[in-house]
Design a protein around this motif. Structure first.
Motif, PDB file in Angstrom:
ATOM      1  N   VAL A   1      51.571 -58.837  54.321  1.00 13.45           N
ATOM      2  CA  VAL A   1      52.961 -58.582  54.679  1.00 13.45           C
ATOM      3  C   VAL A   1      53.066 -57.080  54.939  1.00 13.45           C
ATOM      4  N   VAL A   2      53.590 -56.715  56.115  1.00 10.28           N
ATOM      5  CA  VAL A   2      53.653 -55.310  56.516  1.00 10.28           C
ATOM      6  C   VAL A   2      55.087 -54.940  56.875  1.00 10.28           C
ATOM      7  N   HIS A   3      55.514 -53.783  56.376  1.00 13.16           N
ATOM      8  CA  HIS A   3      56.848 -53.263  56.682  1.00 13.16           C
ATOM      9  C   HIS A   3      56.749 -51.791  57.074  1.00 13.16           C
ATOM     10  N   GLY A   4      57.643 -51.377  57.935  1.00 14.34           N
ATOM     11  CA  GLY A   4      57.875 -49.966  58.183  1.00 14.34           C
ATOM     12  C   GLY A   4      59.113 -49.601  57.401  1.00 14.34           C
ATOM     13  N   ILE A   5      59.040 -48.571  56.597  1.00 12.82           N
ATOM     14  CA  ILE A   5      60.194 -48.176  55.787  1.00 12.82           C
ATOM     15  C   ILE A   5      60.863 -46.984  56.458  1.00 12.82           C
ATOM     16  N   VAL A   6      62.096 -47.206  56.903  1.00 15.79           N
ATOM     17  CA  VAL A   6      62.867 -46.185  57.611  1.00 15.79           C
ATOM     18  C   VAL A   6      64.171 -45.987  56.846  1.00 15.79           C
ATOM     19  N   GLY A   7      64.372 -44.781  56.368  1.00 16.09           N
ATOM     20  CA  GLY A   7      65.592 -44.499  55.607  1.00 16.09           C
ATOM     21  C   GLY A   7      65.719 -45.375  54.381  1.00 16.09           C
ATOM     22  N   GLY A   8      64.602 -45.718  53.770  1.00 21.43           N
ATOM     23  CA  GLY A   8      64.598 -46.558  52.572  1.00 21.43           C
ATOM     24  C   GLY A   8      64.736 -48.043  52.851  1.00 21.43           C
ATOM     25  N   ILE A   9      64.858 -48.425  54.110  1.00 21.88           N
ATOM     26  CA  ILE A   9      65.040 -49.837  54.469  1.00 21.88           C
ATOM     27  C   ILE A   9      63.733 -50.396  55.043  1.00 21.88           C
ATOM     28  N   PRO A  10      63.177 -51.463  54.425  1.00 21.45           N
ATOM     29  CA  PRO A  10      61.956 -52.068  54.954  1.00 21.45           C
ATOM     30  C   PRO A  10      62.245 -52.917  56.202  1.00 21.45           C
ATOM     31  N   ILE A  11      61.527 -52.597  57.289  1.00 23.70           N
ATOM     32  CA  ILE A  11      61.659 -53.334  58.547  1.00 23.70           C
ATOM     33  C   ILE A  11      60.326 -54.028  58.811  1.00 23.70           C
ATOM     34  N   PRO A  12      60.323 -55.355  58.988  1.00 21.38           N
ATOM     35  CA  PRO A  12      59.051 -56.066  59.161  1.00 21.38           C
ATOM     36  C   PRO A  12      58.264 -55.588  60.385  1.00 21.38           C
ATOM     37  N   PHE A  13      56.958 -55.369  60.191  1.00 19.77           N
ATOM     38  CA  PHE A  13      56.001 -55.116  61.270  1.00 19.77           C
ATOM     39  C   PHE A  13      55.237 -56.411  61.471  1.00 19.77           C
ATOM     40  N   SER A  14      55.191 -56.861  62.678  1.00 28.63           N
ATOM     41  CA  SER A  14      54.449 -58.079  62.981  1.00 28.63           C
ATOM     42  C   SER A  14      52.970 -57.739  63.142  1.00 28.63           C
ATOM     43  N   ILE A  15      52.099 -58.525  62.482  1.00 26.58           N
ATOM     44  CA  ILE A  15      50.665 -58.380  62.692  1.00 26.58           C
ATOM     45  C   ILE A  15      50.130 -59.705  63.213  1.00 26.58           C
ATOM     46  N   PRO A  16      49.094 -59.670  64.073  1.00 28.92           N
ATOM     47  CA  PRO A  16      48.618 -60.891  64.722  1.00 28.92           C
ATOM     48  C   PRO A  16      48.054 -61.931  63.763  1.00 28.92           C
ATOM     49  N   VAL A  17      47.379 -61.492  62.690  1.00 27.70           N
ATOM     50  CA  VAL A  17      46.724 -62.433  61.768  1.00 27.70           C
ATOM     51  C   VAL A  17      47.109 -62.071  60.329  1.00 27.70           C
ATOM     52  N   PRO A  18      48.158 -62.695  59.794  1.00 29.34           N
ATOM     53  CA  PRO A  18      48.551 -62.388  58.423  1.00 29.34           C
ATOM     54  C   PRO A  18      47.622 -63.001  57.362  1.00 29.34           C
ATOM     55  N   ASP A  19      46.770 -63.956  57.751  1.00 30.21           N
ATOM     56  CA  ASP A  19      45.846 -64.611  56.824  1.00 30.21           C
ATOM     57  C   ASP A  19      44.687 -63.673  56.501  1.00 30.21           C
ATOM     58  N   GLY A  20      44.665 -63.160  55.277  1.00 26.76           N
ATOM     59  CA  GLY A  20      43.608 -62.252  54.861  1.00 26.76           C
ATOM     60  C   GLY A  20      42.226 -62.872  54.902  1.00 26.76           C
ATOM     61  N   CYS A  21      42.154 -64.188  54.742  1.00 33.55           N
ATOM     62  CA  CYS A  21      40.868 -64.889  54.772  1.00 33.55           C
ATOM     63  C   CYS A  21      40.292 -64.954  56.191  1.00 33.55           C
TER      64      CYS A  21
ATOM     65  N   SER B   1      60.527 -44.109  68.663  1.00 28.82           N
ATOM     66  CA  SER B   1      59.674 -42.968  68.303  1.00 28.82           C
ATOM     67  C   SER B   1      60.252 -42.384  67.027  1.00 28.82           C
ATOM     68  N   ILE B   2      59.507 -42.520  65.934  1.00 21.99           N
ATOM     69  CA  ILE B   2      60.059 -42.164  64.627  1.00 21.99           C
ATOM     70  C   ILE B   2      58.934 -41.943  63.623  1.00 21.99           C
ATOM     71  N   LYS B   3      59.224 -41.146  62.612  1.00 20.60           N
ATOM     72  CA  LYS B   3      58.329 -41.032  61.466  1.00 20.60           C
ATOM     73  C   LYS B   3      58.776 -42.077  60.455  1.00 20.60           C
ATOM     74  N   CYS B   4      57.812 -42.781  59.884  1.00 18.57           N
ATOM     75  CA  CYS B   4      58.157 -43.769  58.872  1.00 18.57           C
ATOM     76  C   CYS B   4      56.977 -43.934  57.920  1.00 18.57           C
ATOM     77  N   VAL B   5      57.172 -44.749  56.914  1.00 16.31           N
ATOM     78  CA  VAL B   5      56.121 -45.078  55.960  1.00 16.31           C
ATOM     79  C   VAL B   5      55.779 -46.549  56.156  1.00 16.31           C
ATOM     80  N   VAL B   6      54.492 -46.834  56.285  1.00 14.84           N
ATOM     81  CA  VAL B   6      54.040 -48.220  56.382  1.00 14.84           C
ATOM     82  C   VAL B   6      53.719 -48.716  54.979  1.00 14.84           C
ATOM     83  N   GLU B   7      54.264 -49.870  54.632  1.00 14.29           N
ATOM     84  CA  GLU B   7      53.943 -50.536  53.373  1.00 14.29           C
ATOM     85  C   GLU B   7      53.149 -51.789  53.714  1.00 14.29           C
ATOM     86  N   TRP B   8      51.914 -51.871  53.212  1.00 12.67           N
ATOM     87  CA  TRP B   8      51.010 -52.980  53.540  1.00 12.67           C
ATOM     88  C   TRP B   8      50.623 -53.671  52.242  1.00 12.67           C
TER      89      TRP B   8
END
Length: 157
Positions: free
Chosen positions: A81-101, A129-136
């Protein structure tokens, strides 16, 4: 004089070594914060390409995220599960294969084993175009974090 086969082999070996060194210069260890890994321990994180930090992610490009971790649990599955955190708000980042296996991890995951999770992070052209924190996060069977990392990025044109 060397036979042509030996010269060709030397050239190929040299080229392979050169490409490996180039690959190492593009994949740099990334400074990250552990944000709650309860079912595992992160050993290292790198993003390719990312020659400087914070990583500049260019719109329309895709980046490879590698996380090496040791599992503290047995688990039949893992989900990213991946989010970009902008202004303290987590916004989902879509990744092609969420299955870790299906992302470099041989499942089932075993306690005490070390794994190299590898995933693609596409940066969509419609992202601002923004600076953010990725939470993975990569979760186990019980929805607990095998790892949770945060790292800064800058999305650029």
């Amino acid at each position: 004089l060397l036979a042509p086969e030996v010269k060709n082999m030397d050239v190929r070996t040299g080229l392979i070594a050169l490409f490996c060194l180039i690959g190492l210069t593009w994949a740099q260890p990334v400074k990250y914060i552990d944000c709650g890994s309860t079912s595992g321990k992160v050993i290292g994180v790198d993003i390719n390409p990312c020659p400087n930090q914070p990583c500049q992610l260019h719109k329309g490009n895709s980046y490879t995220v590698n996380v090496t971790f040791t599992s503290n649990v047995d688990s039949d599955k893992s989900t990213a599960v991946v989010h970009g955190i902008v202004g303290g708000i987590p916004i989902p980042f879509s990744i092609p294969v969420p299955d870790g296996c299906r992302s470099g991890i041989q499942c089932p995951i075993k306690t005490g084993e070390t794994y190299n999770y590898q995933a693609s992070l596409p940066v969509k052209t419609e992202y601002p175009s923004i600076k953010c924190v990725v939470e993975w996060e990569l979760t186990d069977n019980g929805n607990k974090d095998l790892f949770c990392i945060k790292f800064p990025v800058q999305i650029v044109n």
